[in-house]
Write a protein that holds these residues in place. Sequence first.
Motif, mmCIF file in Angstrom:
data_model
loop_
_atom_site.group_PDB
_atom_site.id
_atom_site.type_symbol
_atom_site.label_atom_id
_atom_site.label_comp_id
_atom_site.label_asym_id
_atom_site.label_seq_id
_atom_site.Cartn_x
_atom_site.Cartn_y
_atom_site.Cartn_z
ATOM 1 N N VAL A 264 0.272 -1.380 0.402
ATOM 2 C CA VAL A 264 -0.102 0.043 -0.107
ATOM 3 C C VAL A 264 0.748 1.623 -0.305
ATOM 4 O O VAL A 264 0.204 2.230 -0.876
ATOM 5 N N MET A 265 1.514 1.617 0.543
ATOM 6 C CA MET A 265 3.060 2.361 0.735
ATOM 7 C C MET A 265 3.478 2.173 -0.760
ATOM 8 O O MET A 265 3.215 4.121 -1.450
ATOM 9 N N LEU A 266 4.137 1.823 -1.475
ATOM 10 C CA LEU A 266 4.457 1.577 -2.916
ATOM 11 C C LEU A 266 3.484 2.202 -3.327
ATOM 12 O O LEU A 266 3.492 3.065 -4.441
ATOM 13 N N GLU A 267 2.175 1.923 -3.608
ATOM 14 C CA GLU A 267 0.877 2.476 -4.719
ATOM 15 C C GLU A 267 0.700 3.580 -4.102
ATOM 16 O O GLU A 267 0.140 4.624 -4.865
ATOM 17 N N ALA A 268 0.831 3.673 -2.914
ATOM 18 C CA ALA A 268 0.238 5.598 -2.683
ATOM 19 C C ALA A 268 1.766 6.223 -2.782
ATOM 20 O O ALA A 268 1.227 7.283 -3.690
ATOM 21 N N MET A 269 2.945 5.690 -2.897
ATOM 22 C CA MET A 269 4.088 7.172 -3.589
ATOM 23 C C MET A 269 3.815 6.486 -5.463
ATOM 24 O O MET A 269 3.598 8.288 -5.684
ATOM 25 N N ALA A 270 3.422 5.202 -5.751
ATOM 26 C CA ALA A 270 3.315 5.442 -7.083
ATOM 27 C C ALA A 270 1.821 6.736 -7.593
ATOM 28 O O ALA A 270 2.502 7.020 -8.543
ATOM 29 N N ARG A 325 8.829 9.545 -8.695
ATOM 30 C CA ARG A 325 10.398 9.590 -8.510
ATOM 31 C C ARG A 325 11.004 8.428 -8.162
ATOM 32 O O ARG A 325 11.889 7.363 -8.990
ATOM 33 N N ARG A 326 11.020 7.926 -6.545
ATOM 34 C CA ARG A 326 11.961 7.044 -5.459
ATOM 35 C C ARG A 326 11.115 5.731 -6.597
ATOM 36 O O ARG A 326 12.258 4.562 -6.368
ATOM 37 N N VAL A 327 9.703 5.393 -6.981
ATOM 38 C CA VAL A 327 8.858 4.261 -7.178
ATOM 39 C C VAL A 327 9.740 4.054 -8.430
ATOM 40 O O VAL A 327 9.620 2.532 -8.957
ATOM 41 N N GLU A 328 9.540 4.998 -9.178
ATOM 42 C CA GLU A 328 10.109 4.264 -10.635
ATOM 43 C C GLU A 328 11.754 4.191 -10.604
ATOM 44 O O GLU A 328 11.939 3.853 -11.929
ATOM 45 N N ASP A 330 13.452 2.376 -7.996
ATOM 46 C CA ASP A 330 13.720 1.418 -7.458
ATOM 47 C C ASP A 330 12.712 0.268 -7.270
ATOM 48 O O ASP A 330 12.549 -0.704 -6.962
ATOM 49 N N PHE A 331 11.264 0.708 -7.704
ATOM 50 C CA PHE A 331 10.551 -0.304 -7.967
ATOM 51 C C PHE A 331 9.302 -0.545 -8.758
ATOM 52 O O PHE A 331 7.800 -1.217 -8.509
ATOM 53 N N ASP A 332 9.482 -1.046 -9.757
ATOM 54 C CA ASP A 332 9.422 -1.281 -11.126
ATOM 55 C C ASP A 332 8.842 -2.315 -11.049
ATOM 56 O O ASP A 332 10.283 -3.360 -10.773
ATOM 57 N N LEU A 333 8.481 -2.655 -11.447
ATOM 58 C CA LEU A 333 7.404 -4.228 -11.252
ATOM 59 C C LEU A 333 8.254 -4.634 -12.051
ATOM 60 O O LEU A 333 8.529 -6.588 -11.983
ATOM 61 N N ALA A 334 8.668 -4.862 -13.342
ATOM 62 C CA ALA A 334 9.166 -5.592 -14.067
ATOM 63 C C ALA A 334 10.435 -5.972 -14.053
ATOM 64 O O ALA A 334 11.048 -6.452 -14.170
ATOM 65 N N ASP A 335 11.643 -4.502 -13.314
ATOM 66 C CA ASP A 335 12.961 -4.938 -12.512
ATOM 67 C C ASP A 335 12.303 -5.638 -11.274
ATOM 68 O O ASP A 335 13.213 -6.603 -11.656
ATOM 69 N N VAL A 336 11.252 -5.880 -10.572
ATOM 70 C CA VAL A 336 11.489 -6.940 -9.691
ATOM 71 C C VAL A 336 11.412 -8.622 -10.498
ATOM 72 O O VAL A 336 12.153 -9.329 -9.601
ATOM 73 N N THR A 337 9.793 -8.239 -11.158
ATOM 74 C CA THR A 337 9.856 -9.794 -11.301
ATOM 75 C C THR A 337 11.272 -10.494 -12.244
ATOM 76 O O THR A 337 11.424 -11.593 -12.429
ATOM 77 N N ALA A 338 11.547 -9.773 -13.155
ATOM 78 C CA ALA A 338 13.628 -10.196 -13.639
ATOM 79 C C ALA A 338 14.441 -10.358 -12.892
ATOM 80 O O ALA A 338 14.614 -11.714 -12.879
#
Length: 352
Positions: A264-270, A325-328, A330-338
């Motif tokens: 939820v924190m990451l979704e709020a940040m996004a 900007r922080r989410v973009e 450090d937390f991009d889903l494409a990078d995480v799943t890879a």
Amino acid sequence: MPRAAASLVADQVRRGFEVVVACPAASVLGRLAEEAGAEPVHWEAARAPGRSVPRETRALAAIVAGTDPQLVHLHSAKAGLAGRGAVRGRRATVFQPHAWSFEVGGPQRLPALAWERFAARRWTDVVLCVSAAERRRAEQAGLRARFATVPNGIDLERHRPAGDDERRQARARLGLGDVPLVLALGRLSEQKGQDVLLSAWPDVLERVPDAELLLVGDGPAKSTLQARGTPRVRFAGARSDAADWLAAADVVALPSRWEGLSLVMLEAMASARSVVSSDVAGAPESLEGAGAIVPVAEPRPLAAAIAKRLEDPGLARREGAVARRRVERDFDLADVTARVAALYEEVLERRR
């Protein structure tokens, strides 16, 4: 946890993996897994440990035997308990706690800690943590294992930054007024700390009398929280339109008592929202400059941080921009799943 796991499942299906998801019938995870093209298999399990654990372990062992996976990925403490008891290291095993069971406290703390120490050492190829703090807490608690750290990820196309126009439109759709709005989104439970937020809320109202608090979610604490009768609080129940509620909010409050890394924190940040979070795992390393960190279970600092941002909308907007900007970064889903897919290959290669 269901949405984080489902994001990984969807990526694995796209990569050509054959994915079987053991989960309770009619669960959110099962529905999302099926929509992604995976095969959900009915596995009924209670959230908390208890007398049902031996039955749940036997049932999961039968599912593993029948599906014959190369690798088992266990999400959350309960699946980690039953799953590692069922597999016992005979197959490649990744355990992802999504917050440690021994942080709950009470009489279950010491048995949970003893189990995690044993299972991490004997029956786990990799313990996958979602934040550096979650890993540190495990190491400080005496867990000895091969660790990897990969954060939760956010679909940056699905979760877009919401400006003033999007805020007005979302409020119109939800029937919300033009007043300062604070959102707490999540399961109504001891872990998520909504009781602390309700204790803080009168102090917020002293400084911002027209503010409104939105509690979106359902859970075992709902009736107790409602019975408090805290003024200017709206219980919206479980909803499927979280993006609208995030867009409508001025500040997002996360008063949890423990976390691994709050999705939820990451979704709020996004969504470019200022976040006020308790000092739980994952928050300090994610939120610097994008909100405020306050002590766990202390209403007064929580109230002060929320009120400060309601009184100064410019501050909240600046923090929201930093958050996006922080989410973009450090937390991009494409990078995480890879990264998780690469971890699977590493585990299987070591097994070979």
